[in-house]
Design an enzyme around this catalytic site. Structure first.
Site, mmCIF file in Angstrom:
data_model
loop_
_atom_site.group_PDB
_atom_site.id
_atom_site.type_symbol
_atom_site.label_atom_id
_atom_site.label_comp_id
_atom_site.label_asym_id
_atom_site.label_seq_id
_atom_site.Cartn_x
_atom_site.Cartn_y
_atom_site.Cartn_z
ATOM 1 N N TYR A 159 0.876 -1.276 -0.056
ATOM 2 C CA TYR A 159 -0.082 0.087 -0.023
ATOM 3 C C TYR A 159 0.814 1.386 -0.080
ATOM 4 O O TYR A 159 1.941 1.088 -0.398
ATOM 5 C CB TYR A 159 -1.103 0.017 1.207
ATOM 6 C CG TYR A 159 -2.030 -1.277 1.027
ATOM 7 C CD1 TYR A 159 -2.675 -1.351 0.119
ATOM 8 C CD2 TYR A 159 -2.034 -2.379 2.062
ATOM 9 C CE1 TYR A 159 -3.516 -2.457 -0.119
ATOM 10 C CE2 TYR A 159 -2.897 -3.404 1.812
ATOM 11 C CZ TYR A 159 -3.855 -3.279 0.828
ATOM 12 O OH TYR A 159 -4.582 -4.409 0.840
ATOM 13 N N ARG A 179 2.753 -1.690 10.963
ATOM 14 C CA ARG A 179 3.043 -3.092 10.061
ATOM 15 C C ARG A 179 4.007 -3.163 9.171
ATOM 16 O O ARG A 179 3.522 -1.935 8.328
ATOM 17 C CB ARG A 179 1.657 -3.615 9.471
ATOM 18 C CG ARG A 179 1.547 -5.117 9.172
ATOM 19 C CD ARG A 179 0.265 -6.021 9.285
ATOM 20 N NE ARG A 179 0.453 -6.983 9.903
ATOM 21 C CZ ARG A 179 -0.298 -8.035 9.421
ATOM 22 N NH1 ARG A 179 -1.294 -7.859 8.766
ATOM 23 N NH2 ARG A 179 -0.032 -9.426 10.163
ATOM 24 N N GLY A 203 -4.377 -14.908 12.268
ATOM 25 C CA GLY A 203 -5.428 -14.365 11.568
ATOM 26 C C GLY A 203 -6.870 -15.269 11.095
ATOM 27 O O GLY A 203 -7.528 -15.295 11.947
ATOM 28 N N CYS A 235 -7.794 -24.001 11.071
ATOM 29 C CA CYS A 235 -7.793 -23.380 9.654
ATOM 30 C C CYS A 235 -6.710 -24.212 8.975
ATOM 31 O O CYS A 235 -5.711 -24.350 9.253
ATOM 32 C CB CYS A 235 -7.232 -21.877 10.135
ATOM 33 S SG CYS A 235 -6.927 -21.112 8.259
ATOM 34 N N CYS A 264 -12.472 -16.800 3.135
ATOM 35 C CA CYS A 264 -11.893 -15.527 3.726
ATOM 36 C C CYS A 264 -11.263 -14.591 2.303
ATOM 37 O O CYS A 264 -11.851 -13.815 1.865
ATOM 38 C CB CYS A 264 -11.007 -15.686 4.625
ATOM 39 S SG CYS A 264 -9.717 -16.712 4.511
ATOM 40 N N CYS A 279 -16.103 -18.737 6.100
ATOM 41 C CA CYS A 279 -15.069 -19.732 6.236
ATOM 42 C C CYS A 279 -15.354 -20.988 5.880
ATOM 43 O O CYS A 279 -16.826 -21.418 6.511
ATOM 44 C CB CYS A 279 -14.518 -19.687 7.902
ATOM 45 S SG CYS A 279 -13.366 -20.972 8.156
#
Ligand SMILES: Cc1cc2nc3c(=O)[nH]c(=O)nc-3n(C[C@H](O)[C@H](O)[C@H](O)COP(=O)(O)O)c2cc1C
Length: 377
Positions: free
Chosen positions: A178, A226, A322, A344, A351, A364
């Site tokens: 970004y 981040r 996450g 997961c 997602c 999910c």
């Protein structure tokens, strides 16, 4: 608590400045597409995050919110933080999560050249240089110095709103390709002024954003950033580059959320199941050898045994889970109680595919029923 659990590292509290975490498990930002049409918090969003708080998560970093509408827009239904009118809704979200003694942070972001003319409602897209931020992406217009200063101010105002809404911390999104990452990257930043060229110049935008944020939120309010510690792309920043860049950011940062990847290396942002558990922990571990601030590590960390090992080896201070927390909101409490986690598989179907490819709210496919009620609130 410490007496009962086989995972004393996970259930050890963590404290930085005014922030207190009851354990070391962090839900990293997950853009859910649950925001309203105008970027406001919705009941579905409050319920989604409150369930993860009730499940025992130590800290929830809420998904990236846009500081500059529409140019910074990232996602069909993205939160906005570019105006005071969003504060009451965000406060509702904060109150829902804090009921369970879970700390809450908000990630703020500008999408820069990763967005599209359609998404910015025909206003074009902007970046440090006229270089697409992704393969086949639109060509951004290079920002003027005046516009750069304006965006720095927008970040600073947004951070103040985060604080006013009652969040425990703010996270600045400096990774994943970004706008801030575009400035940092030699691949996307070809400027010849004070904001391009040398590493110090490429870090200038980020460090000014952080400096102005710090002025606005004061010294005791925790500021997370981040970063993509390795862009995992030819001619992009490597871990060694990041180790150097951090010297310009370090003075303003309380916690470093160590991720990786840009849009064209997205498999290193949302790792497929073929990536071994915790394969990118070394990024955080290397940073910890050189810098004093606490770090968060992320990437296919799925088992308490692995999380505990990372903490005990001091490779990170906090563990982000996450998709594991999308899949099982009760991950932390189950680990504490010795119950079986719904694991997961990093399939990315419900997602990532829903959010990015289909522009729909996340679900999910491993544990879909929990989402039934969310869609109809
Ligand atoms: C649907 C989805 C949305 C995401 N949105 C964000 C975001 O808003 N900001 C961000 O920094 N990372 C975002 N990520 C990346 C996650 O925070 C996390 O780093 C990544 O999923 C890897 O961790 P995991 O293997 O534990 O899921 C997103 C990931 C997914 C799957």
């Amino acid at each position: 608590m410490l007496q009962r659990t086989p995972y004393p590292g996970i259930f050890q509290a963590f404290n930085i400045k005014s922030l207190f975490l009851k354990n070391r498990i962090v839900m990293p930002p997950i853009a859910t597409n649950f925001a309203g049409q105008n970027g406001e918090v919705t009941d579905s969003m409050v319920k989604f995050y409150t369930e993860r708080a009730r499940g025992g998560t130590g800290l929830i970093i809420i998904e990236n919110a846009n500081i500059d509408y529409p140019l910074g827009k990232n996602g069909a239904r993205q939160l906005r933080i570019d105006h005071e009118r969003y504060i009451p809704g965000l406060t509702g979200l904060v109150e829902g999560v804090k009921k369970y003694d879970t700390a809450i942070c908000l990630q703020i972001n500008h999408a820069g050249g990763t967005t599209s003319n359609e998404r910015t409602e025909g206003r074009g897209i902007v970046g440090p240089s006229d270089i697409p931020a992704k393969r086949g992406g639109e060509i951004p217009r290079s920002l003027t110095i005046g516009e750069i200063e304006d965006i720095i101010e927008k970040f600073a105002q947004a951070a103040k709103r985060v604080q006013s809404a009652g969040f425990d911390a703010v996270e600045i999104h400096g990774g994943h390709g970004y706008l801030i990452n575009q400035f940092l990257s030699p691949l996307m930043n070809k400027r010849e002024d004070d904001f391009g060229g040398s590493m110090e110049n490429r870090a200038r935008f980020f460090s000014l954003v952080l400096r102005e944020i710090r002025k606005n939120v004061g010294d005791s309010f925790p500021v997370f950033t981040r970063i993509s510690a390795d862009e995992f792309i030819e001619n992009g920043n490597t871990l060694n580059d990041t180790l150097e860049t951090l010297q310009y950011l370090c003075p303003y940062v309380d916690v470093l959320d160590v991720s990786s990847g840009v849009t064209d290396s997205a498999h290193t942002i949302v790792d497929p199941s073929s990536c071994p558990e915790g394969w990118r922990v070394y990024l955080s571990a290397e940073i910890k050898k050189r810098y004093p601030m606490p770090t968060i590590t992320v990437g296919n960390i799925r088992t308490p045994e692995y999380a505990e090992k990372v903490l005990s080896e001091n490779k990170a201070d906090l563990i982000a889970i996450g998709r594991g927390l999308i899949c099982d909101p009760d991950w932390v409490n189950k680990v504490y109680d010795g119950d079986t986690i719904i694991k997961c598989t990093s399939c990315n179907q419900g997602c990532t595919t829903n959010r990015i490819v289909k522009n729909k709210p996340i679900t999910c496919i491993v544990n879909p029923n929990q989402f039934d009620t969310l869609y109809f609130l």
